[in-house]
Design a protein around this motif. Structure first.
Motif, PDB file in Angstrom:
ATOM      1  N   LYS A  82      26.302  41.153  55.192  1.00 22.65           N
ATOM      2  CA  LYS A  82      25.416  40.006  55.425  1.00 22.65           C
ATOM      3  C   LYS A  82      25.505  38.969  54.310  1.00 22.65           C
ATOM      4  O   LYS A  82      24.857  37.940  54.375  1.00 22.65           O
ATOM      5  N   VAL A  83      26.276  39.244  53.267  1.00 17.02           N
ATOM      6  CA  VAL A  83      26.426  38.328  52.139  1.00 17.02           C
ATOM      7  C   VAL A  83      27.904  37.981  51.969  1.00 17.02           C
ATOM      8  O   VAL A  83      28.772  38.697  52.471  1.00 17.02           O
ATOM      9  N   PRO A  84      28.215  36.892  51.265  1.00 19.26           N
ATOM     10  CA  PRO A  84      29.622  36.540  51.032  1.00 19.26           C
ATOM     11  C   PRO A  84      30.366  37.656  50.300  1.00 19.26           C
ATOM     12  O   PRO A  84      29.822  38.294  49.398  1.00 19.26           O
ATOM     13  N   VAL A  85      31.618  37.871  50.706  1.00 18.10           N
ATOM     14  CA  VAL A  85      32.459  38.909  50.112  1.00 18.10           C
ATOM     15  C   VAL A  85      33.801  38.293  49.725  1.00 18.10           C
ATOM     16  O   VAL A  85      34.390  37.534  50.499  1.00 18.10           O
ATOM     17  N   ALA A  86      34.261  38.637  48.537  1.00 16.33           N
ATOM     18  CA  ALA A  86      35.586  38.218  48.078  1.00 16.33           C
ATOM     19  C   ALA A  86      36.297  39.433  47.503  1.00 16.33           C
ATOM     20  O   ALA A  86      35.655  40.382  47.042  1.00 16.33           O
ATOM     21  N   VAL A  87      37.633  39.406  47.552  1.00 16.55           N
ATOM     22  CA  VAL A  87      38.433  40.460  46.931  1.00 16.55           C
ATOM     23  C   VAL A  87      39.325  39.818  45.870  1.00 16.55           C
ATOM     24  O   VAL A  87      39.727  38.663  46.003  1.00 16.55           O
ATOM     25  N   SER A  88      39.615  40.579  44.837  1.00 14.80           N
ATOM     26  CA  SER A  88      40.488  40.064  43.785  1.00 14.80           C
ATOM     27  C   SER A  88      41.896  39.873  44.345  1.00 14.80           C
ATOM     28  O   SER A  88      42.331  40.577  45.264  1.00 14.80           O
ATOM     29  N   LEU A  89      42.600  38.920  43.785  1.00 13.60           N
ATOM     30  CA  LEU A  89      43.985  38.665  44.197  1.00 13.60           C
ATOM     31  C   LEU A  89      44.834  39.914  43.990  1.00 13.60           C
ATOM     32  O   LEU A  89      45.670  40.253  44.828  1.00 13.60           O
ATOM     33  N   ASN A  90      44.598  40.624  42.897  1.00 17.69           N
ATOM     34  CA  ASN A  90      45.349  41.839  42.593  1.00 17.69           C
ATOM     35  C   ASN A  90      45.171  42.893  43.691  1.00 17.69           C
ATOM     36  O   ASN A  90      46.147  43.461  44.193  1.00 17.69           O
ATOM     37  N   LEU A  91      43.941  43.145  44.102  1.00 19.93           N
ATOM     38  CA  LEU A  91      43.668  44.098  45.182  1.00 19.93           C
ATOM     39  C   LEU A  91      44.314  43.613  46.477  1.00 19.93           C
ATOM     40  O   LEU A  91      44.937  44.397  47.201  1.00 19.93           O
TER      41      LEU A  91
END
Length: 132
Positions: free
Chosen positions: A39-48
């Motif tokens: 329900k909230v914004p999600v980001a992933v690291s470029l490395n992952l």
């Protein structure tokens, strides 16, 4: 009292989440995460993203896709969050297929950092354990 310039600059300047997304150091995956229940914004690291979310060459035809790998990541994250609801930093394990012949699964430690974004609203960042 003497304050060194580099220390003063670090205190004045901060690298924002928005800048990290614009620079490509974080990948915004909010829309895909909503499909799994976030329900909230999600980001992933470029490395992952580059090392594990993007399927290795040759695995695209074996049922491996960015969409599927993100779904697996989000599902494991939600399970980890349910177990430790009051923590802002949670580590959990995800298995990723890394080679097709022979089939090789790699257990990867992922960190879920829950915290405020640049506007002090809740957000989640998923990264490898050794990412900043």
């Amino acid at each position: 009292m003497v304050i060194h310039c580099d220390l003063l600059l670090r205190m004045v300047y901060s690298y924002t989440r928005k800048q990290a997304i614009e620079d490509g150091n974080l990948i915004d995956v909010t829309e895909q995460a909503k499909e799994t229940g976030f329900k909230v914004p999600v980001a992933v690291s470029l490395n992952l993203y580059e090392r594990y979310i993007t399927p290795p060459k040759g695995l695209e035809g074996e049922g491996q896709s960015v969409t599927g790998r993100l779904h697996d990541l989000f599902s494991m994250c939600l399970l980890a969050i349910q177990d430790k609801q009051n923590e802002s930093r949670i580590s959990f394990q995800v298995l990723f297929l890394t080679k097709g012949t022979p089939r090789t699964l790699e257990e990867v430690e992922v960190v879920c950092q829950c915290g405020p974004d640049d506007d002090m609203k809740p957000c989640i960042t998923l990264m490898l354990a050794d990412d900043d």
